[in-house]
Scaffold this active site. Structure first.
Site, PDB file in Angstrom:
ATOM      1  CG  LEU A 247       7.880  -8.528  11.758  1.00 33.83           C
ATOM      2  CD1 LEU A 247       9.526  -7.937  11.056  1.00 33.83           C
ATOM      3  CD2 LEU A 247       7.024  -9.724  10.807  1.00 33.83           C
TER       4      LEU A 247
ATOM      5  CG  ASN B 149      -1.296 -12.410  10.902  1.00 36.50           C
ATOM      6  OD1 ASN B 149      -0.740 -11.997  10.191  1.00 36.50           O
ATOM      7  ND2 ASN B 149      -0.468 -13.700  10.870  1.00 36.50           N
TER       8      ASN B 149
ATOM      9  CG  HIS C 231       2.038 -17.334   8.584  1.00 39.61           C
ATOM     10  ND1 HIS C 231       2.708 -16.971   9.224  1.00 39.61           N
ATOM     11  CD2 HIS C 231       2.759 -18.370   8.015  1.00 39.61           C
ATOM     12  CE1 HIS C 231       3.700 -17.501   9.255  1.00 39.61           C
ATOM     13  NE2 HIS C 231       3.568 -18.875   9.078  1.00 39.61           N
TER      14      HIS C 231
ATOM     15  CG  ASP D 137       1.691 -17.659  13.090  1.00 29.99           C
ATOM     16  OD1 ASP D 137       1.335 -16.380  12.796  1.00 29.99           O
ATOM     17  OD2 ASP D 137       2.568 -17.329  12.884  1.00 29.99           O
TER      18      ASP D 137
ATOM     19  CD  GLU E  48       2.070 -13.034   2.239  1.00 32.31           C
ATOM     20  OE1 GLU E  48       1.730 -11.912   3.266  1.00 32.31           O
ATOM     21  OE2 GLU E  48       3.064 -13.262   2.015  1.00 32.31           O
TER      22      GLU E  48
HETATM   23  C1  GRF Z   1       3.940 -10.668   4.288  1.00 31.73           C
HETATM   24  O1  GRF Z   1       5.084 -11.802   3.775  1.00 31.73           O
HETATM   25  C2  GRF Z   1       3.642 -11.397   5.142  1.00 31.73           C
HETATM   26  O2  GRF Z   1       3.077 -12.401   5.399  1.00 31.73           O
HETATM   27  C3  GRF Z   1       4.628 -11.455   6.358  1.00 31.73           C
HETATM   28  O3  GRF Z   1       5.994  -9.999   5.699  1.00 31.73           O
HETATM   29  C4  GRF Z   1       5.473 -10.038   4.505  1.00 31.73           C
HETATM   30  C5  GRF Z   1       5.322  -8.589   4.091  1.00 31.73           C
HETATM   31  O4  GRF Z   1       5.194  -7.994   3.393  1.00 31.73           O
HETATM   32  N1  GRF Z   1       4.597 -11.747   7.685  1.00 31.73           N
HETATM   33  P1  GRF Z   1       4.085  -6.569   2.980  1.00 31.73           P
HETATM   34  O5  GRF Z   1       4.675  -5.883   4.103  1.00 31.73           O
HETATM   35  O6  GRF Z   1       2.837  -6.566   3.428  1.00 31.73           O
HETATM   36  O7  GRF Z   1       4.828  -6.115   1.896  1.00 31.73           O
END
Ligand code: GRF
Length: 226
Positions: free
Chosen positions: A87, A104, A106, A147, A176
């Site tokens: 973050l 990254n 997103h 981003d 993801e």
């Molecule tokens: C994911 O949705 C990522 O894209 C976002 O924060 C979340 C992180 O999840 N930026 P984790 O820590 O990988 O479980």
């Protein structure tokens, strides 16, 4: 050259875990390994996940995540960096030094629902408030703006009437986990690159979701779209 990958994460680290699992499953075919996990949050579960997988796990204080980050990555001979729910903004000297080697994930289809302040649940809240019918996940190269770097791969996810930010988040996170690890592996292997004009090379199809669905159905797990 075997890639030495650092993963930066602020939270639970489920994307980190997906990368670790993918590389473990690739075994001898893995293009490298995750050697360093770093977090701006000392209690992040990501650190524990990294430690369990045999990586060095480091909590970053403010100096270490700003002026000191480049030195830390160099000290561990890091070749590639994956931001997995990290973050904080990565300092420009680091994005420059790992240009084309930093990725990254997103939780939306960039350039929609991205940029400064658009992270975590805020993304999904904005998606639901906006009323769009499709969102998804994006993996992109990192540059010096939030981003903003070149998009490598995207995977769409439907937004149903009655969805909340929480239900959308679950659906996107699943995607993801499927999308990010193989792209990290392909970049680490040098199969996907960022060329001098800022274009992504090596992807034979941008339809990764369709490709994976088809190869799952045919059992051709080795088939890759790059
Ligand atoms: C994911 O949705 C990522 O894209 C976002 O924060 C979340 C992180 O999840 N930026 P984790 O820590 O990988 O479980």
């Amino acid at each position: 050259m075997t890639a030495r990958i650092a993963v930066l994460a602020s939270g639970g680290g489920s994307n980190l875990q997906a990368i670790l699992d993918h590389f473990a499953a690739l075994a001898d075919r893995a293009p490298g390994r995750v050697v360093l996990v770093a977090s701006d949050r000392p209690n992040a579960l990501a650190l524990e996940r990294g430690r369990r997988a045999g990586a060095t796990a480091i909590a970053l204080n403010e100096a270490a995540r700003t002026a000191g980050l480049r030195d830390l990555l160099e000290a561990h001979a890091i070749t590639h960096v994956a931001l997995a729910g990290y973050l904080r903004q990565v300092p420009a000297d680091v994005t420059t030094a790992w240009h084309g080697r930093m990725l990254n994930v997103h939780p939306a289809l960039l350039p929609a629902f991205g940029g400064k302040g658009m992270y975590g649940h805020r993304v999904h809240e904005a998606v639901v408030a906006c009323g769009v019918r499709v969102t998804g996940a994006t993996v992109h190269f990192v540059d010096d703006q939030y981003d903003h770097g070149a998009v490598i791969a995207q995977w769409p996810v439907p937004v149903f009437p009655g969805d909340t930010a929480a239900t959308v988040a679950v659906r996107v996170l699943e995607v993801e986990h499927q999308l990010f690890p193989p792209v990290v592996a392909a970049v680490a292997a040098g199969r996907i690159t960022l060329d001098a004009s800022g274009r992504v090379t090596g992807l034979r199809t941008p339809m990764l979701f369709a490709h994976f669905a088809a190869s799952d159905a045919s059992g051709a797990a080795d088939a890759a779209p790059w």
